[in-house]
Design a protein around this motif. Structure first.
Motif, PDB file in Angstrom:
ATOM      1  N   LEU A   1      -0.810  49.057  53.799  1.00 25.77           N
ATOM      2  CA  LEU A   1      -0.315  47.682  53.868  1.00 25.77           C
ATOM      3  C   LEU A   1      -0.460  47.107  55.264  1.00 25.77           C
ATOM      4  CD1 LEU A   1       2.896  47.861  51.657  1.00 25.77           C
ATOM      5  CD2 LEU A   1       0.681  46.874  51.069  1.00 25.77           C
ATOM      6  N   LEU A   2      -0.393  47.953  56.272  1.00 24.87           N
ATOM      7  CA  LEU A   2      -0.477  47.475  57.652  1.00 24.87           C
ATOM      8  C   LEU A   2      -1.885  47.012  58.016  1.00 24.87           C
ATOM      9  CD1 LEU A   2       1.790  50.071  59.453  1.00 24.87           C
ATOM     10  CD2 LEU A   2       2.375  47.775  58.679  1.00 24.87           C
ATOM     11  N   LEU A   3      -2.849  47.277  57.157  1.00 23.26           N
ATOM     12  CA  LEU A   3      -4.204  46.825  57.398  1.00 23.26           C
ATOM     13  C   LEU A   3      -4.428  45.407  56.880  1.00 23.26           C
ATOM     14  CD1 LEU A   3      -4.340  49.941  57.710  1.00 23.26           C
ATOM     15  CD2 LEU A   3      -6.587  49.842  56.660  1.00 23.26           C
ATOM     16  N   ARG A   4      -3.435  44.861  56.223  1.00 30.16           N
ATOM     17  CA  ARG A   4      -3.553  43.547  55.604  1.00 30.16           C
ATOM     18  C   ARG A   4      -2.809  42.492  56.407  1.00 30.16           C
ATOM     19  NH1 ARG A   4      -2.385  45.088  49.242  1.00 30.16           N
ATOM     20  NH2 ARG A   4      -4.101  46.595  49.011  1.00 30.16           N
ATOM     21  N   GLY A   5      -3.454  41.384  56.623  1.00 33.32           N
ATOM     22  CA  GLY A   5      -2.843  40.315  57.394  1.00 33.32           C
ATOM     23  C   GLY A   5      -1.564  39.785  56.782  1.00 33.32           C
ATOM     24  N   ASN A   6      -1.474  39.811  55.448  1.00 34.82           N
ATOM     25  CA  ASN A   6      -0.283  39.240  54.814  1.00 34.82           C
ATOM     26  C   ASN A   6       0.944  40.128  54.950  1.00 34.82           C
ATOM     27  OD1 ASN A   6      -0.889  41.226  52.965  1.00 34.82           O
ATOM     28  ND2 ASN A   6      -1.478  39.838  51.323  1.00 34.82           N
ATOM     29  N   ALA A   7       0.791  41.288  55.564  1.00 30.64           N
ATOM     30  CA  ALA A   7       1.953  42.130  55.851  1.00 30.64           C
ATOM     31  C   ALA A   7       2.687  41.679  57.105  1.00 30.64           C
ATOM     32  CB  ALA A   7       1.522  43.584  56.012  1.00 30.64           C
ATOM     33  N   TYR A   8       2.095  40.770  57.857  1.00 37.08           N
ATOM     34  CA  TYR A   8       2.622  40.387  59.162  1.00 37.08           C
ATOM     35  C   TYR A   8       3.306  39.028  59.091  1.00 37.08           C
ATOM     36  CZ  TYR A   8       0.061  44.404  60.787  1.00 37.08           C
ATOM     37  OH  TYR A   8      -0.379  45.692  60.962  1.00 37.08           O
ATOM     38  N   ASN A   9       4.474  38.971  59.719  1.00 39.00           N
ATOM     39  CA  ASN A   9       5.307  37.774  59.646  1.00 39.00           C
ATOM     40  C   ASN A   9       5.114  36.845  60.837  1.00 39.00           C
ATOM     41  OD1 ASN A   9       7.040  40.421  58.864  1.00 39.00           O
ATOM     42  ND2 ASN A   9       7.299  38.813  57.341  1.00 39.00           N
ATOM     43  N   TYR A  10       4.742  37.414  61.970  1.00 37.49           N
ATOM     44  CA  TYR A  10       4.665  36.636  63.203  1.00 37.49           C
ATOM     45  C   TYR A  10       3.312  36.875  63.858  1.00 37.49           C
ATOM     46  CZ  TYR A  10       9.699  36.963  62.412  1.00 37.49           C
ATOM     47  OH  TYR A  10      10.942  36.936  61.854  1.00 37.49           O
ATOM     48  N   TRP A  11       2.781  35.794  64.424  1.00 36.44           N
ATOM     49  CA  TRP A  11       1.446  35.842  65.019  1.00 36.44           C
ATOM     50  C   TRP A  11       1.440  35.166  66.378  1.00 36.44           C
ATOM     51  CZ3 TRP A  11      -2.816  38.096  62.618  1.00 36.44           C
ATOM     52  CH2 TRP A  11      -2.591  38.520  61.295  1.00 36.44           C
ATOM     53  N   GLY A  12       0.616  35.698  67.269  1.00 38.46           N
ATOM     54  CA  GLY A  12       0.378  35.038  68.534  1.00 38.46           C
ATOM     55  C   GLY A  12      -0.694  33.970  68.401  1.00 38.46           C
ATOM     56  N   GLN A  13      -0.979  33.307  69.515  1.00 36.87           N
ATOM     57  CA  GLN A  13      -1.951  32.221  69.519  1.00 36.87           C
ATOM     58  C   GLN A  13      -3.388  32.716  69.654  1.00 36.87           C
ATOM     59  OE1 GLN A  13      -1.266  28.837  69.019  1.00 36.87           O
ATOM     60  NE2 GLN A  13       0.627  29.814  68.339  1.00 36.87           N
ATOM     61  N   GLY A  14      -3.545  33.932  70.106  1.00 36.11           N
ATOM     62  CA  GLY A  14      -4.888  34.498  70.214  1.00 36.11           C
ATOM     63  C   GLY A  14      -5.447  34.430  71.628  1.00 36.11           C
ATOM     64  N   THR A  15      -6.353  35.343  71.905  1.00 35.18           N
ATOM     65  CA  THR A  15      -7.065  35.358  73.183  1.00 35.18           C
ATOM     66  C   THR A  15      -8.532  35.647  72.909  1.00 35.18           C
ATOM     67  OG1 THR A  15      -7.092  36.302  75.432  1.00 35.18           O
ATOM     68  CG2 THR A  15      -6.591  37.828  73.635  1.00 35.18           C
ATOM     69  N   GLN A  16      -9.400  34.899  73.576  1.00 32.62           N
ATOM     70  CA  GLN A  16     -10.833  35.006  73.319  1.00 32.62           C
ATOM     71  C   GLN A  16     -11.429  36.200  74.051  1.00 32.62           C
ATOM     72  OE1 GLN A  16     -13.038  32.885  71.425  1.00 32.62           O
ATOM     73  NE2 GLN A  16     -14.462  34.565  71.831  1.00 32.62           N
ATOM     74  N   VAL A  17     -12.210  36.967  73.327  1.00 33.46           N
ATOM     75  CA  VAL A  17     -12.998  38.056  73.914  1.00 33.46           C
ATOM     76  C   VAL A  17     -14.457  37.769  73.608  1.00 33.46           C
ATOM     77  CG1 VAL A  17     -13.567  40.507  73.799  1.00 33.46           C
ATOM     78  CG2 VAL A  17     -11.169  39.765  73.748  1.00 33.46           C
ATOM     79  N   THR A  18     -15.269  37.708  74.649  1.00 37.81           N
ATOM     80  CA  THR A  18     -16.695  37.457  74.487  1.00 37.81           C
ATOM     81  C   THR A  18     -17.471  38.584  75.151  1.00 37.81           C
ATOM     82  OG1 THR A  18     -16.334  35.060  74.516  1.00 37.81           O
ATOM     83  CG2 THR A  18     -18.587  35.847  74.879  1.00 37.81           C
ATOM     84  N   VAL A  19     -18.338  39.222  74.390  1.00 39.01           N
ATOM     85  CA  VAL A  19     -19.136  40.336  74.897  1.00 39.01           C
ATOM     86  C   VAL A  19     -20.599  39.921  74.872  1.00 39.01           C
ATOM     87  CG1 VAL A  19     -19.697  42.775  74.668  1.00 39.01           C
ATOM     88  CG2 VAL A  19     -17.442  41.941  73.955  1.00 39.01           C
TER      89      VAL A  19
END
Length: 129
Positions: free
Chosen positions: A109-127
């Motif tokens: 279940l922890l592999l699924r996004g819908n298991a998570y209640n709270y989210w951050g805004q995100g940070t960009q990673v560019t390789v």
């Protein structure tokens, strides 16, 4: 109010390393699980890694296993994602997330996004290649 704040993203050449941080506040996380997800342009959000806050069990997507390491610092309420041997396909916005009471969830279940209640805004990673 739960807040998750990511930092540490940036531009890196292929083969390099970055460490992402997720500073968490607003609740007691001891019964929770935390995760990292990413979303590349034009693609769906995908699971990267997860950790149970208490006990520290970890889970990884096959695409990052052996290259990325998830960890947490209980005293600082901070989660980390150490990313080594970066590849251009790792380019994405990386999000941290909290699954309330996820410390007791079955692993898949922890592999699924819908298991998570709270989210951050995100940070960009560019390789770059």
């Amino acid at each position: 109010q739960v807040q998750l704040v990511e930092s540490g993203g940036g531009l890196m050449q292929a083969g390099g390393s970055l460490r992402l941080s997720c500073a968490a506040s607003g609740r007691t996380f001891s019964n929770d699980a935390m995760g990292w997800f990413r979303q590349a342009p034009g693609k769906e959000r995908e699971f990267v890694a997860a950790i149970r806050w208490s006990g520290g069990s970890t889970y990884y997507a096959d695409s990052v296993k052996g290259r990325f390491t998830i960890s947490r610092d209980n005293a600082k309420n901070t989660m980390y994602l150490q990313m080594n041997s970066l590849k251009p396909e790792d380019t994405a916005v990386y999000f941290c997330a909290c699954a309330a009471s996820g410390g007791r969830s079955v692993a898949y279940l922890l592999l699924r996004g819908n298991a998570y209640n709270y989210w951050g805004q995100g940070t960009q990673v560019t390789v770059s290649s």
